[in-house]
Enzyme design. Structure first.
Site, short mmCIF file in Angstrom:
data_model
loop_
_atom_site.label_atom_id
_atom_site.label_comp_id
_atom_site.label_asym_id
_atom_site.label_seq_id
_atom_site.Cartn_x
_atom_site.Cartn_y
_atom_site.Cartn_z
CG HIS A 74 3.93 3.67 -17.73
ND1 HIS A 74 3.75 4.06 -16.28
CD2 HIS A 74 2.68 4.31 -18.23
CE1 HIS A 74 3.23 4.94 -16.05
NE2 HIS A 74 2.40 5.14 -17.26
CE1 TYR A 203 9.07 1.01 -9.61
CE2 TYR A 203 8.84 -0.19 -7.36
CZ TYR A 203 8.27 -0.08 -8.78
OH TYR A 203 7.24 -0.95 -9.29
N PRO A 294 5.78 -6.06 -2.29
CG PRO A 294 4.70 -4.47 -1.54
CD PRO A 294 5.34 -5.56 -1.15
CE LYS A 298 8.13 -9.38 -11.97
NZ LYS A 298 7.17 -8.31 -12.76
CE1 TYR A 386 8.49 -2.70 -11.48
CE2 TYR A 386 7.77 -2.35 -13.89
CZ TYR A 386 7.68 -1.94 -12.58
OH TYR A 386 6.86 -0.91 -11.80
P1 RFL Z 1 -6.24 -12.51 -3.01
O1 RFL Z 1 -6.39 -11.31 -3.72
O2 RFL Z 1 -5.81 -12.38 -1.42
O3 RFL Z 1 -7.72 -13.08 -3.14
C1 RFL Z 1 -8.05 -14.16 -2.32
C2 RFL Z 1 -9.51 -14.09 -2.07
O4 RFL Z 1 -9.79 -15.53 -1.23
C3 RFL Z 1 -10.75 -15.02 -0.41
N1 RFL Z 1 -10.57 -15.93 0.69
C4 RFL Z 1 -11.54 -16.79 0.99
N2 RFL Z 1 -12.87 -17.22 0.39
C5 RFL Z 1 -13.44 -18.47 0.89
N3 RFL Z 1 -13.10 -19.07 1.81
C6 RFL Z 1 -12.09 -18.69 2.64
N4 RFL Z 1 -11.59 -19.36 3.88
C7 RFL Z 1 -11.26 -17.56 2.24
N5 RFL Z 1 -10.13 -16.96 2.78
C8 RFL Z 1 -9.91 -15.88 1.75
C9 RFL Z 1 -10.50 -13.60 -0.02
O5 RFL Z 1 -11.49 -12.76 0.67
C10 RFL Z 1 -10.21 -12.83 -1.32
O6 RFL Z 1 -11.07 -12.66 -2.08
O7 RFL Z 1 -5.14 -13.58 -3.73
P2 RFL Z 1 -4.90 -13.96 -5.28
O8 RFL Z 1 -6.13 -13.98 -6.01
O9 RFL Z 1 -4.11 -15.02 -5.33
O10 RFL Z 1 -4.33 -12.56 -5.65
C11 RFL Z 1 -3.19 -11.96 -5.21
C12 RFL Z 1 -2.83 -10.59 -5.49
O11 RFL Z 1 -4.11 -10.04 -4.84
C13 RFL Z 1 -1.58 -10.11 -4.91
O12 RFL Z 1 -0.38 -10.85 -4.90
C14 RFL Z 1 -1.26 -8.79 -5.24
O13 RFL Z 1 -2.30 -7.59 -4.63
C15 RFL Z 1 0.15 -8.26 -4.71
N6 RFL Z 1 0.60 -6.76 -5.10
C16 RFL Z 1 0.82 -6.67 -6.29
N7 RFL Z 1 1.13 -7.46 -7.05
C17 RFL Z 1 1.40 -7.15 -8.53
O14 RFL Z 1 1.62 -8.03 -9.31
N8 RFL Z 1 1.84 -5.80 -8.74
C18 RFL Z 1 1.65 -4.72 -7.86
O15 RFL Z 1 1.92 -3.56 -8.35
C19 RFL Z 1 1.50 -5.20 -6.57
N9 RFL Z 1 1.12 -4.10 -5.72
C20 RFL Z 1 -0.07 -5.70 -4.16
C21 RFL Z 1 0.62 -4.46 -4.40
C22 RFL Z 1 -0.44 -5.89 -2.69
C23 RFL Z 1 -0.20 -5.02 -1.72
N10 RFL Z 1 -0.91 -5.19 -0.84
C24 RFL Z 1 -1.98 -4.61 -0.07
C25 RFL Z 1 -0.54 -6.66 0.08
C26 RFL Z 1 0.52 -3.31 -3.55
C27 RFL Z 1 -0.02 -3.75 -2.31
C28 RFL Z 1 0.05 -2.73 -1.27
C1 PHB Z 2 0.86 0.29 -7.41
O1 PHB Z 2 0.67 1.03 -8.37
O2 PHB Z 2 0.06 0.05 -6.55
C2 PHB Z 2 2.29 -0.33 -7.32
C3 PHB Z 2 3.12 -0.17 -8.18
C4 PHB Z 2 4.46 -0.57 -8.31
C5 PHB Z 2 4.77 -1.50 -7.20
C6 PHB Z 2 3.67 -1.85 -6.26
C7 PHB Z 2 2.49 -1.06 -6.40
O3 PHB Z 2 5.89 -2.16 -7.00
#
Ligand code: RFL
Ligand code: PHB
Length: 397
Positions: A74, A203, A294, A298, A386
């Site tokens: 995109h 958005y 989110p 980032k 972004y």
């Molecule tokens: P994670 O993905 O939470 O992985 C951590 C892992 O550690 C395990 N764990 C353990 N393992 C062993 N011993 C323990 N005691 C443990 N405790 C936990 C867990 O089971 C897991 O497997 O962290 P990591 O790797 O740092 O990754 C970070 C990302 O997951 C997170 O920042 C993103 O998902 C945030 N986020 C978004 N980020 C973006 O860059 N672009 C996006 O569009 C975006 N959208 C989002 C998001 C997060 C969302 N939620 C659900 C919070 C949208 C949403 C809705």
């Molecule tokens: C997503 O596709 O899950 C998504 C996209 C943009 C955001 C957050 C989440 O800012």
């Protein structure tokens, strides 16, 4: 399973798995210890937007093939407010840079497949994970699988275990500063089997709250609604969700196509930073060290940026004996982390309706949106953050 390794990685999220992949390619031994099952890790639905540098690093790390085929590139996003639709041409404003829409779930599947194919060890379903001795030269990770206890001796421990993991707490409160902000709202997210009603992310700010139209493919849509932090997703029947999305996303010339909802969940919103990101032999990366709301997309990209710097630093330690990279790891990452903190907070406050705020605050947010949609300088500020500010992605192999 090995009882000794160079780097023990706690957590098989994007941070831990990508670090494992980069270090494997650099010839550094790792063991990944994850408390959940492989199926659970591969099913968690989260982020969707990859910065250009994240895309490039995944390709460089040898795990970008499916993303290249299936990811949607995109060059812009849309902002909807006051029933108008405005486009921010991110590619034009950033010298041709783009983002890729590819689910975190897919990134994790690709990384797990590469890990298993490489033969490098990964332990799923580890319980009672404990890390000891990070202040000395010989840290130990203890955990259980089924009925048996295991002990893993390592030279370094990478804490990639997310916000609710154990690693961040190991340093002790006295050795760590932290900053945080809780927001008085959450996101209700849905995954729906319907082609996206838009070819770029939307958005939207509406008097009833924020809404986001994202997607996963040409047939799967991902959408979000601002809700109260304690909202029960079961209070939202499918029709109610689609009606509310249509109201908030409304703009001239836009029609939302509803469809079957496959998944529904509520995500709290918070900002958090812990510093430093290194404590002796423990190195924190990703959500273990910092969280962003989110709205700026980032979180995943920051996790990837951390491990790019960390893999390089550990590679240099083993390849040349130089510890400059490890010594500078925390400061280098935190500069990017704070930029992303500000951007995520800024996007969040501009696009959400804060129930504690007054009418004056709402007008400030609308004025900021109009400014971003009319001033090339303001639009460029949004676009360059972004798409991702330049990474220090010099990953040595
Ligand atoms: P994670 O993905 O939470 O992985 C951590 C892992 O550690 C395990 N764990 C353990 N393992 C062993 N011993 C323990 N005691 C443990 N405790 C936990 C867990 O089971 C897991 O497997 O962290 P990591 O790797 O740092 O990754 C970070 C990302 O997951 C997170 O920042 C993103 O998902 C945030 N986020 C978004 N980020 C973006 O860059 N672009 C996006 O569009 C975006 N959208 C989002 C998001 C997060 C969302 N939620 C659900 C919070 C949208 C949403 C809705
Ligand atoms: C997503 O596709 O899950 C998504 C996209 C943009 C955001 C957050 C989440 O800012």
């Amino acid at each position: 399973m090995a009882d000794r390794t160079q780097v023990a990685i706690i957590g098989a999220g994007p941070a831990g798995l990508l670090l494992g992949q980069l270090l494997h390619r650099a010839g550094v031994e790792t063991v990944i210890v994850e408390r959940r099952s492989r199926a659970y890790c591969e099913a968690r639905i989260r982020a969707g937007v990859l910065e250009q540098a994240t895309r490039e690093l995944l390709i460089e790390a040898g795990v970008g093939e499916r993303m290249r085929r299936e990811g949607l590139v995109h060059g812009g996003i849309r902002l909807h407010f006051d029933a108008e639709s405005h486009r921010i041409p991110i590619d034009q404003l950033t010298g041709g840079r783009t983002v890729t829409i590819y689910g975190q779930t897919e990134v994790v599947k690709d990384l797990i497949a590469a890990r298993l194919e490489s033969g490098a060890p990964v332990v799923f379903d580890a319980s009672d994970v404990r890390v000891e001795g990070i202040g000395g030269d010989a840290p130990v990770v203890r955990y259980r699988t089924g009925d048996s206890a295991a002990e893993l001796h390592a030279e370094f421990v990478a804490g990639c275990d997310g916000f609710h993991g154990v690693c961040r707490t190991l340093a002790g409160a006295d050795a760590q500063d932290s900053w945080q902000r809780e927001y008085p709202f959450a996101w209700l997210g849905i995954l729906a089997d319907v082609p996206p009603s838009t070819d770029e992310l939307i958005y939207a700010r509406h008097a009833r709250g924020f809404a986001l139209h994202s997607m996963r493919s040409e047939t799967v849509s991902r959408l979000y609604l601002q809700v109260a932090p304690d909202e029960d997703p079961d209070a939202w029947a499918d029709d109610r969700i689609w009606d509310e999305l249509a109201v908030r996303l409304h703009a001239d010339g836009f029609t939302l196509q509803p469809g079957p909802i496959r998944e529904k969940s509520v995500t709290p919103m918070r900002s958090f930073v812990a510093a430093p990101m290194r404590h002796g032999r423990l190195l924190l990366a990703g959500d273990a060290a910092h969280i962003v709301p989110p709205t700026g997309a980032k979180g995943l990209n920051l996790a990837v940026a951390d491990v790019a710097v960390l893999a390089d630093a550990l590679d240099a330690h083993y390849a040349t004996g130089s510890d400059t990279g490890l010594d500078e790891y925390s400061d280098r990452c935190l500069r990017r982390v704070w930029r992303a903190q500000h951007f995520s907070w800024w996007m969040t406050s501009m696009l959400h309706v804060d129930p504690r705020d007054d009418a004056y605050g709402a007008e400030l947010a609308r004025s900021q949106l109009r400014y971003v949609c009319t001033s090339p300088a303001a639009a460029t500020t949004l676009a360059e953050n972004y798409v991702g500010l330049p990474h220090e992605f010099a990953v040595r192999r």
